[in-house]
Design a protein around this motif. Sequence first.
Motif, PDB file in Angstrom:
ATOM      1  N   TYR A 188       3.458  10.961  18.488  1.00  0.00           N
ATOM      2  CA  TYR A 188       2.961  10.803  17.116  1.00  0.00           C
ATOM      3  C   TYR A 188       1.589  10.140  17.165  1.00  0.00           C
ATOM      4  N   PHE A 189       0.694  10.585  16.284  1.00  0.00           N
ATOM      5  CA  PHE A 189      -0.636   9.994  16.217  1.00  0.00           C
ATOM      6  C   PHE A 189      -1.037   9.870  14.750  1.00  0.00           C
ATOM      7  N   ALA A 190      -1.409   8.656  14.350  1.00  0.00           N
ATOM      8  CA  ALA A 190      -1.778   8.393  12.960  1.00  0.00           C
ATOM      9  C   ALA A 190      -3.283   8.251  12.829  1.00  0.00           C
ATOM     10  N   ILE A 191      -3.817   8.802  11.766  1.00  0.00           N
ATOM     11  CA  ILE A 191      -5.251   8.719  11.476  1.00  0.00           C
ATOM     12  C   ILE A 191      -5.448   7.570  10.487  1.00  0.00           C
ATOM     13  N   GLY A 192      -5.660   6.371  11.040  1.00  0.00           N
ATOM     14  CA  GLY A 192      -5.857   5.185  10.215  1.00  0.00           C
ATOM     15  C   GLY A 192      -4.553   4.556   9.775  1.00  0.00           C
ATOM     16  N   ASN A 193      -4.663   3.396   9.154  1.00  0.00           N
ATOM     17  CA  ASN A 193      -3.517   2.623   8.678  1.00  0.00           C
ATOM     18  C   ASN A 193      -3.906   1.908   7.391  1.00  0.00           C
ATOM     19  N   GLU A 194      -3.037   1.991   6.394  1.00  0.00           N
ATOM     20  CA  GLU A 194      -3.266   1.310   5.116  1.00  0.00           C
ATOM     21  C   GLU A 194      -4.715   1.476   4.657  1.00  0.00           C
ATOM     22  N   ALA A 195      -5.123   2.725   4.542  1.00  0.00           N
ATOM     23  CA  ALA A 195      -6.494   3.013   4.123  1.00  0.00           C
ATOM     24  C   ALA A 195      -6.790   2.451   2.734  1.00  0.00           C
ATOM     25  N   TRP A 196      -5.727   2.199   1.977  1.00  0.00           N
ATOM     26  CA  TRP A 196      -5.898   1.608   0.641  1.00  0.00           C
ATOM     27  C   TRP A 196      -6.235   0.118   0.704  1.00  0.00           C
ATOM     28  N   GLY A 197      -6.059  -0.515   1.882  1.00  0.00           N
ATOM     29  CA  GLY A 197      -6.267  -1.959   2.003  1.00  0.00           C
ATOM     30  C   GLY A 197      -7.081  -2.312   3.224  1.00  0.00           C
ATOM     31  N   CYS A 198      -6.407  -2.941   4.221  1.00  0.00           N
ATOM     32  CA  CYS A 198      -7.115  -3.424   5.404  1.00  0.00           C
ATOM     33  C   CYS A 198      -7.760  -2.311   6.200  1.00  0.00           C
ATOM     34  N   GLY A 199      -7.344  -1.077   5.977  1.00  0.00           N
ATOM     35  CA  GLY A 199      -7.916   0.049   6.707  1.00  0.00           C
ATOM     36  C   GLY A 199      -9.171   0.618   6.094  1.00  0.00           C
ATOM     37  N   GLY A 200      -9.694  -0.022   5.025  1.00  0.00           N
ATOM     38  CA  GLY A 200     -10.960   0.450   4.466  1.00  0.00           C
ATOM     39  C   GLY A 200     -11.094   0.401   2.963  1.00  0.00           C
TER      40      GLY A 200
END
Length: 517
Positions: A188-200
């Motif tokens: 499994y590979f995720a493109i970013g994390n919590e883009a709504w918060g700490c991810g940007g």
Amino acid sequence: MRAIKPLIAALGLSLSFTALADTQVSVDTTKPGPVINKNIYGQFAEHLGRGIYEGIWVGPKSKIPNTKGWRNDVVGALKDLQVPLVRWPGGCFADEYHWREGIGPRDKRPARVNTNWGGVIEDNAVGTHEFFDLVEMLGAEAYVNGNLGTGTPQEMAEWLEYMTSDSKSTLAELRRKNGRDKPFRVHYFAIGNEAWGCGGNMTPEFYTHLYKQYASFLKTPKDNTPILIASGGHTDDTSWADHLTANVKPNWALRMDAVSFHYYTLPKGDWTVKGAALKFPEAEWMSTMVNTLKMDQFIVNNKKVMDKNDPEKKVGFYVDEWGTWYDVTGDDDPGFLYQQNSLRDAIVAGLNFNIFHKHADRVHMSIIAQMVNVLQAMILTDKEKMVLTPTYHVFKMYIPFQGATSLPLELKNVPQYTLGSASIPAVSATAARAKDGKVYIALVNANPNKAETVDINLAGITVNGVSGQVLTAAAMDAHNTFAAPETIKPAAYSAKAKNGKLALEIPAKAVVVVAVE
């Protein structure tokens, strides 16, 4: 309930028991449902506090017995748990992690400040090779979280090439130079994390455009192609699942296999003062249960928008961060998120498992936060000492549900547990046919004050009895410590059918998992 009936009969009273009937659990074993993906029981190891360093990684030169730097006692306990999946390196940490800093000789790797968690120095001792050593020792699948926040499409694509290529490319040869000939298996590979918060701090619209850009360049060999995960929403926000499934249309150069979702249970529902891990009042037991049961409706709401946009259910809904979050225990660094783990956490785990099983058609993965020493951990360590938590024991009790086939289940006459103005169903249940062919039933009694009698009806099979385990204790905050590591642990549980009927007494504040005989 059964003790009340003879008493009333002895008093010569006539009374209808319709309102006082036992809880009824009906399972139809002839109608198999979706398979419960084993990765519902996934684990999370983030570079956070003592979650990796000291907690499970001690380095190959440590006096604590270890294999390739990973401490043997913790790895052994996790192997007993049959951990199916490990997510790494974050979390918020992932979007500031640059993979090249975690390869090559450890004494030459750069040191960085971990700005998300405690401001401590991250020496990059645990990098790509070390992570795969761990998952391979566990026999688990690998979930790698890519850096979207401070990274680039090139950096992300090159990391995947480094891990998965069996060619003679410069990156594949660099991996070989660093000690690994064959490619790593990235599941499994995720493109970013919590883009709504700490991810940007992004909007769903902005992230969707970035997802399509990055995903277009994540190319791997056909026999080592990871499932691609988009960063989704949290709590009651369905806009991320909606926008992503409506606007990412897979084609020959673009994939999106799943959307993530995060939800943490806070006793007080307040991020400023979350509530204590121990010595809490019953009001916080109740509020914890009320808040954790919201998970069901959050999943229902997201499934509705995904079913609208993806009626064929090609895209999974991955709850890849969940669990309890309390105020930090003791004098530990607040950024380390260390908290004790009690019977209350075990009940929370059981309730959530039952919810995830209910939605097995979409929820193909859930990952508790986190594995060791952080939030709702399986294991706590202190130097050479190790202790298993009540949550660990519930994970182990539920092992038969990994890869099992869910069975339709109906609950009737469920009593309410009420405290003040709050009220929840006292009993939660799930059932499945496991790979060993047996039918397993899990029951959770969330009422901390009262045992419940549950009548079990199974269509399609003759029941002689059940056997399994129960986890409970006298105190709501019963927990294990390094001085008393077995204060709370599972006990044997069994019951025999009488005249073809099976009734189970479920103690107050208990989790019961049984196999049908």
